[in-house]
Structures are given as C-alpha cells and as structure tokens.
Scaffold this active site. Structure first.
Site, PDB file in Angstrom:
ATOM      1  N   GLU A 197      47.466 -13.269  32.144  1.00 40.38           N
ATOM      2  CA  GLU A 197      45.887 -13.324  31.745  1.00 40.38           C
ATOM      3  C   GLU A 197      45.264 -14.475  31.537  1.00 40.38           C
ATOM      4  O   GLU A 197      45.856 -15.379  30.686  1.00 40.38           O
ATOM      5  CB  GLU A 197      45.816 -12.753  30.316  1.00 40.38           C
ATOM      6  N   CYS A 254      38.718 -15.608  26.411  1.00 36.57           N
ATOM      7  CA  CYS A 254      38.767 -15.600  28.092  1.00 36.57           C
ATOM      8  C   CYS A 254      37.679 -14.693  28.576  1.00 36.57           C
ATOM      9  O   CYS A 254      37.142 -14.929  29.602  1.00 36.57           O
ATOM     10  CB  CYS A 254      39.972 -15.072  28.444  1.00 36.57           C
TER      11      CYS A 254
HETATM   12  P1  NDP Z   1      47.566 -23.457  28.478  1.00 38.65           P
HETATM   13  O1  NDP Z   1      47.361 -22.714  29.772  1.00 38.65           O
HETATM   14  O2  NDP Z   1      48.121 -25.015  28.973  1.00 38.65           O
HETATM   15  O3  NDP Z   1      48.786 -23.120  27.450  1.00 38.65           O
HETATM   16  C1  NDP Z   1      49.025 -21.584  27.191  1.00 38.65           C
HETATM   17  C2  NDP Z   1      50.292 -21.552  26.605  1.00 38.65           C
HETATM   18  O4  NDP Z   1      51.109 -21.964  27.790  1.00 38.65           O
HETATM   19  C3  NDP Z   1      50.682 -22.234  25.659  1.00 38.65           C
HETATM   20  O5  NDP Z   1      51.622 -21.518  24.414  1.00 38.65           O
HETATM   21  C4  NDP Z   1      51.382 -23.743  26.028  1.00 38.65           C
HETATM   22  O6  NDP Z   1      52.175 -24.084  25.059  1.00 38.65           O
HETATM   23  C5  NDP Z   1      52.214 -22.791  27.337  1.00 38.65           C
HETATM   24  N1  NDP Z   1      52.571 -23.935  28.296  1.00 38.65           N
HETATM   25  C6  NDP Z   1      52.017 -25.037  28.718  1.00 38.65           C
HETATM   26  N2  NDP Z   1      52.720 -25.438  29.865  1.00 38.65           N
HETATM   27  C7  NDP Z   1      53.782 -24.668  29.988  1.00 38.65           C
HETATM   28  C8  NDP Z   1      54.917 -24.517  31.186  1.00 38.65           C
HETATM   29  N3  NDP Z   1      54.806 -25.298  31.868  1.00 38.65           N
HETATM   30  N4  NDP Z   1      55.710 -23.309  31.027  1.00 38.65           N
HETATM   31  C9  NDP Z   1      55.377 -22.339  30.197  1.00 38.65           C
HETATM   32  N5  NDP Z   1      54.678 -22.208  29.090  1.00 38.65           N
HETATM   33  C10 NDP Z   1      53.543 -23.516  29.097  1.00 38.65           C
HETATM   34  O7  NDP Z   1      46.157 -23.836  27.671  1.00 38.65           O
HETATM   35  P2  NDP Z   1      45.480 -25.143  27.216  1.00 38.65           P
HETATM   36  O8  NDP Z   1      45.683 -25.142  25.761  1.00 38.65           O
HETATM   37  O9  NDP Z   1      45.877 -26.341  27.828  1.00 38.65           O
HETATM   38  O10 NDP Z   1      44.030 -24.760  27.229  1.00 38.65           O
HETATM   39  C11 NDP Z   1      43.247 -25.131  28.622  1.00 38.65           C
HETATM   40  C12 NDP Z   1      42.240 -24.328  29.014  1.00 38.65           C
HETATM   41  O11 NDP Z   1      42.839 -23.143  29.250  1.00 38.65           O
HETATM   42  C13 NDP Z   1      41.080 -24.212  28.031  1.00 38.65           C
HETATM   43  O12 NDP Z   1      40.272 -25.035  27.932  1.00 38.65           O
HETATM   44  C14 NDP Z   1      40.586 -22.865  28.385  1.00 38.65           C
HETATM   45  O13 NDP Z   1      39.671 -23.222  29.518  1.00 38.65           O
HETATM   46  C15 NDP Z   1      41.658 -22.123  29.027  1.00 38.65           C
HETATM   47  N6  NDP Z   1      42.531 -21.107  27.977  1.00 38.65           N
HETATM   48  C16 NDP Z   1      42.366 -19.844  28.450  1.00 38.65           C
HETATM   49  C17 NDP Z   1      42.809 -18.966  27.622  1.00 38.65           C
HETATM   50  C18 NDP Z   1      42.466 -17.548  27.959  1.00 38.65           C
HETATM   51  O14 NDP Z   1      42.698 -16.638  26.890  1.00 38.65           O
HETATM   52  N7  NDP Z   1      42.705 -17.188  29.029  1.00 38.65           N
HETATM   53  C19 NDP Z   1      43.221 -19.250  26.284  1.00 38.65           C
HETATM   54  C20 NDP Z   1      43.221 -20.743  26.093  1.00 38.65           C
HETATM   55  C21 NDP Z   1      42.844 -21.324  26.805  1.00 38.65           C
HETATM   56  P3  NDP Z   1      51.579 -25.604  24.376  1.00 38.65           P
HETATM   57  O15 NDP Z   1      50.419 -25.216  23.971  1.00 38.65           O
HETATM   58  O16 NDP Z   1      52.588 -25.932  23.383  1.00 38.65           O
HETATM   59  O17 NDP Z   1      51.746 -26.729  25.480  1.00 38.65           O
END
Ligand code: NDP
Length: 507
Positions: A239, A273
C-alpha cells in the site's frame, strides 16, 4: 532518521514533534533478535490455526474490548509520538476495534471450504474441496501516519486467518505499536502476535523470515521491499503513496464539496495516503469554489485540542514547505496558509489557486495540509488531468448527479472513488482498498479476499464412489484403455461432430 527522534547504539528515543519532549524509547532489534522472535511465533502458530475461526474469534473480541477500554491511553500515546490533534488521534483505537469486530465475526464464513463443481461429467466421481490454510508467519511493516490504525487494518485479518504476525512499526512512531501488541499479551491470548522495532534494517530482517509480507509506506521503499520478497519468492501486498484528485463539477453542492475536500485534504494534517492532494474545478464555479474552500480551510484550528495537529517529522514539514514555495515561485497564488507556523512541526492549512500541472505540488506526493486547485474547462479535461499521474490510489467526484458521478468514477484510473464524500471507503472493510499503478500491489480488506490473502489455497480431491484397483491411465499402459480414456475426454472437451473424432461437414 529525523530530528524528532534520535538513535543511540541499541535504542531509539522517540519525541513528540509538536513539543520536542521525549516520549519513550524502544530497542533496535538486530537480525538475530528478529530471527528469534520469528521462530517463537512460528512455533506457536499451529495451535492458533487449530483453534479454528470461532476459537480465534474469542481472543480477537477480548482484544477489541481491551482496545476500547484503553482507548484514552492509546490516544495519548499516539499524540505523544505524532503531535496529532486529540480528535485525529482518537479515531485510531475505535477504527481498529471496528475492524477487529468485522474480521472476527466474518472469519468462519470467509474461510469456509469451497466445494467447486466438476467442470466435466468425467470428474463427477470426485469430491472437490478448496481449503484455506494460513501463511505461518505474516510480516507487517507500517509507517508513521497512523501508528495504531495502520496495524489495525492489516494485523486483525491475518490473525483471524490463523497466521502468526510479526509487526515492525516505523522508527518514528513505535510506541503506539507497543500498546497494540501489549493489549494482545495482556488479555492472555496465544503468543502469535509479536513486535520488532528498529530501522529499515530491522524491516529487512523481518522479510527474511516472513511467509507473506504486508507493507505500507512510500513507493520508493515499497519497491525495495518487493525486490526483497521476490528474492525469497514470498508473496506480498504493498500500500504505497498517492496523489488523489478531487473533481468538482459545476452542478455540485459547492458548500459540501468545499467542506468535504477541506476535511479530505487536511485530516491528520494531510498525512494520509488517500488525502485529497489535487483539486480540479470546472471553470464556471472555480472562483466561487476557491473562495468557499479558502474560507473553510482558513477556519481550521491547529493544536492538541484543535482540528489538526503537527507534521510527524521535520522532514515531512520541509517537503510541504518546498512544494508550496515552488508553486508560489512558479506563479501560483497562496490563498490561505502557505508556511510553517514556527511552532514544532506545524504547517498552516493551505489553499493554493491558479496552479498548473507541472508544479511539484501537483506531481509529487506532498503528504501535508495543502490543497492546490486547478481550473478545468470540463469533465473530460478533469479526467484527463486526474489520470495523468504515476499514482492511482483513490479519488473523489463532487456532483449533484449521482449517476454522472458513478460514470465518471469508472473513467478514473484509481483503486477507489468516493462520490460526494472523502476517505469513506477506508473505513469499510467490505470494500477493497488498493492502489493502481505505482500506488500499490494487491488489496487490503474487500470482504472475503481481505482474509484469504493471508491464506494459501489447498486443492483436495477425494473419491465419491467405491474405487477400483486401477484406473484407465495407470500402468501398465494399454493402447485400448488409452483409446477409451481419450475418447471419453474428447466427448466432453469438444463440440459437435469433433466429439467423435470427425470434422464438421463443410457448407
Ligand atoms: P518509508 O516508506 O521509508 O517507511 C515505511 C516503513 O518501511 C517504515 O516502517 C520503515 O522503517 C520501513 N522501511 C524502510 N526501509 C525499509 C527496507 N529497506 N526494508 C523494509 N522496511 C523498510 O516511509 P518514510 O517514513 O520514509 O516516508 C516517506 C514518504 O512516504 C512520505 O513523505 C510520504 O510521501 C510517503 N508515505 C506514505 C504512506 C502511506 O500510507 N502510503 C505512509 C507514510 C509515508 P523505518 O521508519 O524504521 O525506516
């Protein structure tokens, strides 16, 4: 890593982005710890599966009660790590309880064996069963925008399916997930829900042990997760990001459209999102609509007791500021808001008019409290521009003519469309929620398919009639028996004279 939380060698210190106050700490799990947690869950899973949907329902409903009884505390924990307003935060526990009730109550029906009919009379001697057996360990990786409700969307159907679940929350907001799992443990439920905290490396380690991986977050990270899952040949659901358009037609109730778009764009400070991120308005009502939208958005109060809260991270606030600044520099008109307030990570609710489609506020995911508005000639132009995006999560259409709204919905390249409303589909687990294009892979919820996605399908055939010592195709081979078998198959595989090995007569 963001400035609102900091990293020591073995712990993450979580801070409230609205105030900077320290809210708590969680450990950073290394790969060995993740492996040990996964192994414990996998060893407890068979007993959980054996309870069956009704046995599991008992525990799920006890957990639902715990969440409702502890909703005030959960809300305060949420606020302490996100800076949300009390109103935004308080929805998460109740929405999660609602979802748990749905999956617990429907699991028996959704997981029931199917008995498909034989496609050909030759196989009517068999009883066919499709059985659903859970993936032993489902990994769930969640972001920071809904630290309690996001696990609440994905974990309950997996548990209801009979899987064990290991949850990895965002490094920014792990404390609500601690509560989520604490509730399960405190009711004395079987040890099939675990928590692992840390950074991206911890998420990667989780993928190494999961049998199915459900991820919510950015498209960039989702792509990395998909590659890691592909390497292990495990299925996954993604998602991802969105850039949801709203289309306001000239016949719409403009007050409702302005109110609904303001809420759909600013709820949770736009960190959703499926937030409204782009607004297309038919020319005859453009000026009137912009004035109404700006008035509604201008009234929105921020703060703990206000309508909306802070941004979850400084990095997120900076993205929002960049999009607004770049739009302004390119000639757009900021009608209300337009800057960070200078307090914590708050960014003022913003309406930007006279935007064009090339601006970053229209092309990139903003994930903030901004509503850029474009004037369009007619609905065809609105649909063309709305579809001109790599994202395809959801959309809203505003019109007095519901049938026209539904017709327009089917022309939009998105996974969900709300007519004269915003976000409503997300609260309804009977409907599928999934992104098209770069907004995702697979769907969450959607009635039976929301639980079956966490299940492996097993085909079982068994005889209906007493069996013989051998069958026509078994050894030793015999030309005569083979001819009988093929002849019988042909009778049901072909049409007309071909059934009997003849060509249809010409003319
Ligand atoms: P990320 O997609 O980077 O993080 C989401 C989750 O993935 C977190 O739990 C993160 O852990 C984890 N994660 C990060 N890298 C890895 C990896 N290589 N393998 C497995 N898991 C991983 O979101 P961000 O926090 O960086 O947000 C960036 C952008 O994403 C926002 O600006 C927004 O545009 C979008 N976003 C979209 C969402 C949605 O609901 N669709 C929700 C949040 C953000 P950790 O945080 O510990 O790095």
């Amino acid at each position: 890593m963001t400035a609102v939380q900091s990293r020591a060698d073995s712990t993450i210190t979580v801070r409230n982005p609205a105030t900077g106050a320290v809210s708590g700490t969680v450990p950073i799990d290394d790969p060995a710890t993740v492996a040990a947690k996964a192994a414990q869950l996998v060893s407890a899973q068979p007993e959980w599966e054996a309870l069956g949907p009704l046995g599991r329902k008992r525990w799920l409903l006890a957990w639902q009660d715990w969440i409702l009884d502890n909703a005030d505390h959960i809300t305060e924990v949420l606020i302490s790590e996100t800076g949300k307003s009390h109103g935004d935060a308080s929805i998460e526990a109740v929405a999660t309880a609602d979802a748990i009730a749905y999956w617990a109550s429907h699991a028996k029906e959704f997981l029931a064996d199917r008995h498909p009919k034989a496609h050909s009379p030759l196989y009517r001697v068999k009883r066919f069963t499709t059985a659903y057996r859970p993936y032993p360990l489902v990994g769930v990786i969640t972001p920071w925008n809904f630290p309690f409700a996001m696990p609440g969307l994905d974990v309950p159907p997996a548990l209801a399916a009979g899987a064990a679940v290991l949850l990895k929350p965002s490094e920014v907001t792990p404390l609500s997930a601690v509560e989520f799992v604490r509730g399960w443990t405190e009711i004395g439920a079987p040890p099939v829900l675990g928590l692992t905290t840390g950074y991206g490396e911890t998420g990667q380690a989780l993928i190494e042990h999961a049998d199915f991986l459900q991820f919510t977050g950015s498209t960039a990270t989702g792509r990395k997760v998909a590659v890691a899952c592909a390497q292990r040949l495990i299925p996954y659901g993604l998602e991802l990001g969105g850039k949801d358009p709203a289309i306001v037609l000239a016949d719409a109730d403009l007050d409702r459209a302005a109110n609904g778009i303001a809420w759909g764009g600013l709820f949770n400070s736009g960190q959703v999102c499926v937030s409204v991120e782009r607004v297309y308005v038919e020319a005859p009502v453009y000026d009137q609509f912009v004035a109404k939208l700006a008035a509604r958005v201008g009234e929105v109060q921020q703060g703990h007791d206000g309508d909306t809260g802070a941004m979850a991270t400084e990095a997120q606030r900076d993205i929002v500021a960049r999009h607004v600044d770049e739009a302004r520099a390119a000639g757009a008109r900021v009608v209300t808001g337009g800057s960070a307030t200078g307090v914590g990570t708050y960014f003022a609710p913003t309406v930007i008019a006279d935007v064009d489609s090339s601006m970053t506020c229209m092309t990139e995911e903003t994930f903030g409290p901004t509503l850029p508005v474009i004037k369009v000639a007619d609905e065809n132009e609105a649909v063309r521009l709305a579809n001109d995006s790599p994202y395809g999560l959801s959309a809203t259409v505003w019109t007095a003519d519901k049938r026209r709204g539904e017709r327009l919905a089917r022309r939009l390249e998105v996974g969900a469309v709300n007519v004269n409303d915003a976000l409503v589909n997300v609260f309804c687990p009977g409907l599928p929620m999934g992104g098209w294009k770069e907004s995702g892979v697979g769907y969450r919820a959607g009635g039976a398919s929301g639980i079956l996605k966490y299940s492996r399908q097993q085909a079982i055939t068994s005889p209906r009639l007493p069996t013989q010592k051998s069958e026509l195709l078994w050894y030793p081979s015999s030309k005569r028996r083979m001819a009988v078998a093929l002849g019988a198959m042909r009778v049901f595989a072909a049409r007309g004279r071909r059934r009997f090995g003849r060509r249809p007569s010409s003319g």
